[in-house]
Every structure is written in structure tokens, then in C-alpha cells.
Design a protein around this motif. Structure first.
Motif, PDB file in Angstrom:
ATOM      1  N   VAL A   1       0.834  -1.188   0.000  1.00 31.38           N
ATOM      2  CA  VAL A   1       0.000   0.000   0.000  1.00 31.38           C
ATOM      3  C   VAL A   1       0.875   1.246   0.000  1.00 31.38           C
ATOM      4  CG1 VAL A   1      -1.711   1.296   1.304  1.00 31.38           C
ATOM      5  CG2 VAL A   1      -1.864  -1.196   1.186  1.00 31.38           C
ATOM      6  N   GLN A   2       0.545   2.193  -0.854  1.00 32.37           N
ATOM      7  CA  GLN A   2       1.321   3.429  -0.953  1.00 32.37           C
ATOM      8  C   GLN A   2       0.417   4.640  -1.015  1.00 32.37           C
ATOM      9  OE1 GLN A   2       3.810   2.741  -4.517  1.00 32.37           O
ATOM     10  NE2 GLN A   2       5.575   2.986  -3.182  1.00 32.37           N
TER      11      GLN A   2
ATOM     12  N   ASP B   1     -10.945   8.070   7.050  1.00 32.24           N
ATOM     13  CA  ASP B   1     -10.484   9.447   6.985  1.00 32.24           C
ATOM     14  C   ASP B   1      -9.264   9.573   6.076  1.00 32.24           C
ATOM     15  OD1 ASP B   1     -11.007  10.491  10.487  1.00 32.24           O
ATOM     16  OD2 ASP B   1     -12.397  10.094   8.831  1.00 32.24           O
ATOM     17  N   MET B   2      -9.203  10.717   5.364  1.00 31.96           N
ATOM     18  CA  MET B   2      -8.003  11.115   4.625  1.00 31.96           C
ATOM     19  C   MET B   2      -7.692  12.545   5.031  1.00 31.96           C
ATOM     20  SD  MET B   2      -8.666   9.583   0.800  1.00 31.96           S
ATOM     21  CE  MET B   2      -6.926   9.347   0.378  1.00 31.96           C
ATOM     22  N   GLY B   3      -6.420  12.880   5.052  1.00 30.73           N
ATOM     23  CA  GLY B   3      -6.105  14.233   5.483  1.00 30.73           C
ATOM     24  C   GLY B   3      -4.663  14.615   5.246  1.00 30.73           C
ATOM     25  N   TRP B   4      -4.352  15.792   5.773  1.00 30.36           N
ATOM     26  CA  TRP B   4      -3.018  16.371   5.604  1.00 30.36           C
ATOM     27  C   TRP B   4      -2.506  16.872   6.957  1.00 30.36           C
ATOM     28  CZ3 TRP B   4      -0.640  16.229   0.883  1.00 30.36           C
ATOM     29  CH2 TRP B   4      -1.448  15.933  -0.216  1.00 30.36           C
TER      30      TRP B   4
ATOM     31  N   ASP C   1       2.956  29.160   6.376  1.00 33.02           N
ATOM     32  CA  ASP C   1       2.473  27.888   5.828  1.00 33.02           C
ATOM     33  C   ASP C   1       3.625  27.029   5.321  1.00 33.02           C
ATOM     34  OD1 ASP C   1      -0.240  29.738   4.411  1.00 33.02           O
ATOM     35  OD2 ASP C   1      -0.320  28.448   6.185  1.00 33.02           O
ATOM     36  N   THR C   2       4.827  27.582   5.304  1.00 34.80           N
ATOM     37  CA  THR C   2       5.986  26.827   4.847  1.00 34.80           C
ATOM     38  C   THR C   2       6.214  25.618   5.743  1.00 34.80           C
ATOM     39  OG1 THR C   2       7.074  28.769   3.913  1.00 34.80           O
ATOM     40  CG2 THR C   2       8.484  26.911   4.522  1.00 34.80           C
ATOM     41  N   ALA C   3       6.267  24.449   5.133  1.00 34.28           N
ATOM     42  CA  ALA C   3       6.407  23.199   5.879  1.00 34.28           C
ATOM     43  C   ALA C   3       6.502  22.041   4.896  1.00 34.28           C
ATOM     44  CB  ALA C   3       5.210  22.993   6.804  1.00 34.28           C
ATOM     45  N   VAL C   4       6.816  20.867   5.434  1.00 32.42           N
ATOM     46  CA  VAL C   4       6.638  19.630   4.675  1.00 32.42           C
ATOM     47  C   VAL C   4       5.220  19.137   4.971  1.00 32.42           C
ATOM     48  CG1 VAL C   4       7.408  17.269   4.298  1.00 32.42           C
ATOM     49  CG2 VAL C   4       9.084  19.064   4.799  1.00 32.42           C
ATOM     50  N   TYR C   5       4.474  18.899   3.911  1.00 29.00           N
ATOM     51  CA  TYR C   5       3.090  18.458   4.034  1.00 29.00           C
ATOM     52  C   TYR C   5       3.013  16.946   3.780  1.00 29.00           C
ATOM     53  CZ  TYR C   5       1.389  23.223   4.349  1.00 29.00           C
ATOM     54  OH  TYR C   5       1.139  24.506   4.771  1.00 29.00           O
ATOM     55  N   TYR C   6       2.363  16.257   4.714  1.00 26.64           N
ATOM     56  CA  TYR C   6       2.222  14.808   4.637  1.00 26.64           C
ATOM     57  C   TYR C   6       0.744  14.445   4.528  1.00 26.64           C
ATOM     58  CZ  TYR C   6       6.953  14.781   6.635  1.00 26.64           C
ATOM     59  OH  TYR C   6       8.285  14.979   6.876  1.00 26.64           O
ATOM     60  N   CYS C   7       0.412  13.620   3.573  1.00 31.57           N
ATOM     61  CA  CYS C   7      -0.959  13.125   3.537  1.00 31.57           C
ATOM     62  C   CYS C   7      -1.029  11.824   4.339  1.00 31.57           C
ATOM     63  CB  CYS C   7      -1.452  12.905   2.114  1.00 31.57           C
ATOM     64  SG  CYS C   7      -0.794  11.455   1.294  1.00 31.57           S
ATOM     65  N   TYR C   8      -2.217  11.525   4.790  1.00 34.82           N
ATOM     66  CA  TYR C   8      -2.404  10.260   5.488  1.00 34.82           C
ATOM     67  C   TYR C   8      -3.800   9.723   5.165  1.00 34.82           C
ATOM     68  CZ  TYR C   8      -5.688  11.914   9.019  1.00 34.82           C
ATOM     69  OH  TYR C   8      -6.804  12.396   9.659  1.00 34.82           O
TER      70      TYR C   8
ATOM     71  N   HIS D   1      -1.825   5.148   7.157  1.00 33.14           N
ATOM     72  CA  HIS D   1      -0.722   5.104   6.207  1.00 33.14           C
ATOM     73  C   HIS D   1      -0.340   6.544   5.865  1.00 33.14           C
ATOM     74  CE1 HIS D   1      -0.959   0.730   5.265  1.00 33.14           C
ATOM     75  NE2 HIS D   1      -2.175   0.924   5.744  1.00 33.14           N
ATOM     76  N   TRP D   2       0.952   6.757   5.592  1.00 32.64           N
ATOM     77  CA  TRP D   2       1.465   8.093   5.364  1.00 32.64           C
ATOM     78  C   TRP D   2       2.195   8.204   4.035  1.00 32.64           C
ATOM     79  CZ3 TRP D   2       0.706  12.104   8.808  1.00 32.64           C
ATOM     80  CH2 TRP D   2       0.138  11.753  10.031  1.00 32.64           C
ATOM     81  N   GLY D   3       2.089   9.391   3.435  1.00 36.96           N
ATOM     82  CA  GLY D   3       2.885   9.685   2.264  1.00 36.96           C
ATOM     83  C   GLY D   3       4.299  10.076   2.652  1.00 36.96           C
ATOM     84  N   GLN D   4       5.126  10.308   1.637  1.00 36.87           N
ATOM     85  CA  GLN D   4       6.539  10.584   1.874  1.00 36.87           C
ATOM     86  C   GLN D   4       6.789  12.045   2.224  1.00 36.87           C
ATOM     87  OE1 GLN D   4       5.120  10.351  -1.047  1.00 36.87           O
ATOM     88  NE2 GLN D   4       5.961  11.959  -2.388  1.00 36.87           N
TER      89      GLN D   4
END
Length: 123
Positions: free
Chosen positions: A2-3, A33-36, A89-96, A112-115
Motif C-alpha cells: 500500500v502506498q 479518513d483522509m487528510g493532511w 504555511d511553509t512546511a513539509v506536508y504529509y498526507c495520510y 498510512h502516510w505519504g513521503q
């Protein structure tokens, strides 16, 4: 396997816009749920926005009125439209995604998390 694969980050000037996308793939039975989340340098990771599979949405106060989260269940994809961007708002954004996934004969529910994708707001 899963990715979650993210795209859409980059450098933008203050007041500009970006759209992040995150697509889930693999042996997925259901997505809840899906989110950031995001993590700025020297700060803890924080939840930015979340959308349930029924369409219930929540935002952190600092992005309300500027960011919009949406999802396409057929494409197993979540989006984050970011408008009126600010330096903070500058940051690394991760989806999950909270998903029910298949592991051989078994089934498991977990996050599960994105890169991660870098968003930089600067003039």
C-alpha cells in the motif's frame, strides 16, 4: 504494497496558491479518513485538514477560509487546495489515510502516510 504518493508542492510567493494531491494504491479494501498534516522546521507535526469518507471536514484554525480539502473516492485521492498562502504555511506536508488493507489472508486497519512534499512560501 500500500502506498500514498503525493504531488504538487513547490515554491510560491505570499498570496499565491498551490494544490496538493495524494493518491492511494495497493490492496485497499476501504478508506476512512483522509487528510493532511504539516511539519515546519523546529516545530511539531500538526493536523491541517481531514475529510471523512462521508464528507465531514475539519481544519486547523490557522487555515480556515484559505485551504480546501476534498477527495475523489473513485480515484482514492485526497486534495488540498491552498490559497492566500503565507510564509508561516511553509512546511513539509504529509498526507495520510486511515485504511482497511489486505495482507495475504488477513485484513488490517491502520494509518498510512505519504513521503511528504515541501511547500515553501517566500518572496
Amino acid at each position: 504494497q500500500v502506498q500514498l504518493v503525493e504531488s504538487g508542492g513547490g515554491l510560491v510567493q505570499p498570496g499565491g496558491s498551490l494544490r496538493l494531491s495524494c493518491a492511494a494504491s495497493g490492496s485497499i479494501s476501504s478508506i476512512y479518513d483522509m487528510g493532511w498534516h504539516r511539519q515546519a522546521p523546529g516545530k511539531q507535526r500538526e493536523l491541517v485538514a481531514v475529510i471523512s469518507n462521508g464528507g465531514i471536514i475539519n481544519y486547523v484554525d490557522s487555515v480556515k477560509g484559505r485551504f480546501t480539502i476534498s477527495r475523489d473516492n473513485a480515484k482514492k485521492t485526497v486534495y488540498l487546495q491552498m490559497n492566500s498562502l503565507k510564509a508561516e504555511d511553509t512546511a513539509v506536508y504529509y498526507c495520510y489515510a486511515d485504511m482497511l488493507t489486505l495482507y495475504g489472508p488477513s485484513i488490517r486497519r491502520s494509518d498510512h502516510w505519504g513521503q511528504g512534499t515541501q511547500v515553501t512560501v517566500s518572496s
